[in-house]
Design a protein around this motif. Sequence first.
Motif, mmCIF file in Angstrom:
data_model
loop_
_atom_site.group_PDB
_atom_site.id
_atom_site.type_symbol
_atom_site.label_atom_id
_atom_site.label_comp_id
_atom_site.label_asym_id
_atom_site.label_seq_id
_atom_site.Cartn_x
_atom_site.Cartn_y
_atom_site.Cartn_z
ATOM 1 N N LEU A 33 0.842 -1.194 0.000
ATOM 2 C CA LEU A 33 0.000 0.000 0.000
ATOM 3 C C LEU A 33 0.875 1.241 0.000
ATOM 4 O O LEU A 33 1.891 1.297 0.689
ATOM 5 N N SER A 34 0.476 2.227 -0.760
ATOM 6 C CA SER A 34 1.147 3.523 -0.757
ATOM 7 C C SER A 34 0.145 4.579 -0.313
ATOM 8 O O SER A 34 -0.982 4.616 -0.811
ATOM 9 N N GLY A 35 0.548 5.422 0.629
ATOM 10 C CA GLY A 35 -0.345 6.480 1.094
ATOM 11 C C GLY A 35 -1.476 5.984 1.962
ATOM 12 O O GLY A 35 -2.601 6.493 1.876
ATOM 13 N N GLY A 36 -1.203 5.004 2.818
ATOM 14 C CA GLY A 36 -2.231 4.500 3.720
ATOM 15 C C GLY A 36 -2.732 5.577 4.670
ATOM 16 O O GLY A 36 -1.999 6.501 5.033
ATOM 17 N N VAL A 37 -3.993 5.466 5.069
ATOM 18 C CA VAL A 37 -4.633 6.448 5.943
ATOM 19 C C VAL A 37 -5.065 5.762 7.239
ATOM 20 O O VAL A 37 -5.652 4.676 7.207
ATOM 21 N N GLU A 38 -4.785 6.392 8.354
ATOM 22 C CA GLU A 38 -5.135 5.818 9.653
ATOM 23 C C GLU A 38 -6.594 6.105 9.987
ATOM 24 O O GLU A 38 -7.050 7.249 9.907
ATOM 25 N N LEU A 39 -7.327 5.068 10.363
ATOM 26 C CA LEU A 39 -8.713 5.262 10.773
ATOM 27 C C LEU A 39 -8.765 6.078 12.060
ATOM 28 O O LEU A 39 -7.888 5.946 12.919
ATOM 29 N N PRO A 40 -9.777 6.921 12.223
ATOM 30 C CA PRO A 40 -9.909 7.665 13.481
ATOM 31 C C PRO A 40 -10.137 6.702 14.633
ATOM 32 O O PRO A 40 -10.818 5.686 14.462
ATOM 33 N N TYR A 41 -9.584 7.015 15.787
ATOM 34 C CA TYR A 41 -9.697 6.071 16.899
ATOM 35 C C TYR A 41 -11.112 5.991 17.452
ATOM 36 O O TYR A 41 -11.562 4.925 17.877
#
Length: 230
Positions: A33-41
């Motif tokens: 994956l490139s540019g993965g985004v973290e889910l809000p906690y």
Amino acid sequence: MKYHYLLLLMMLKPVLAHAKTSICYGTTARGSLSGGVELPYTGNNFEGYSQLARLAGRTYVHSEVYEIVTASYQALETTHPDKVYKYAETGFAEGGRFRPHKTHRNGLSVDFMTPVIDEAGQSVHLPTHPFNKFGYLIEFDEHDQFDGLEIDYAAMAAHIVVLHKQAKRRGHDLWRVIFDPKLQPNLFSTQYGEYLKTHIQFSKKPSWVRHDEHYHVDFDIPCEPMAETG
């Protein structure tokens, strides 16, 4: 001055993450994956399974998956305001091998903890902490119960339906949902049963782990091929 700068960064982090566009490579079983985004906690009706796991970078997804998952929770706030949800393992920011999972390698896999109700019939979160391997050691009995909690099939079915609808709205789909085949008839007996049978591909055979305490969702989003090596 430094304090104000850090505060500004914290406020901007969700916006910056939201602006990213990810690229997935390969498959959920062999990919990156490139540019993965973290889910809000956390949100009004959901939370992540562990702050420790979050700090370890285990809650990243493809940007389109981020949009689908968060929009689904937002939709459920309106349609099911009395229900709460919890997501679990997703993957690393750059994908790749994600022990102990066999998939979760390109940002398109998300584990969701099974919704439950307590003895008073209230929607509550399944407990997730290091002593039960963040919920993955939980086993429901033959009555769909664990420690005074009972599986909320209606809440789970509603969540899967809205995930599918939000995915389609963005031009994507759900590839599959892995959940204990012996428990799937309980989903089909809810008011969403016909929709699930028509639109969702469920696992037909038992997986290497039971999948009763969580359901695994793979999203169908176009990816680039893996680069050849050697």
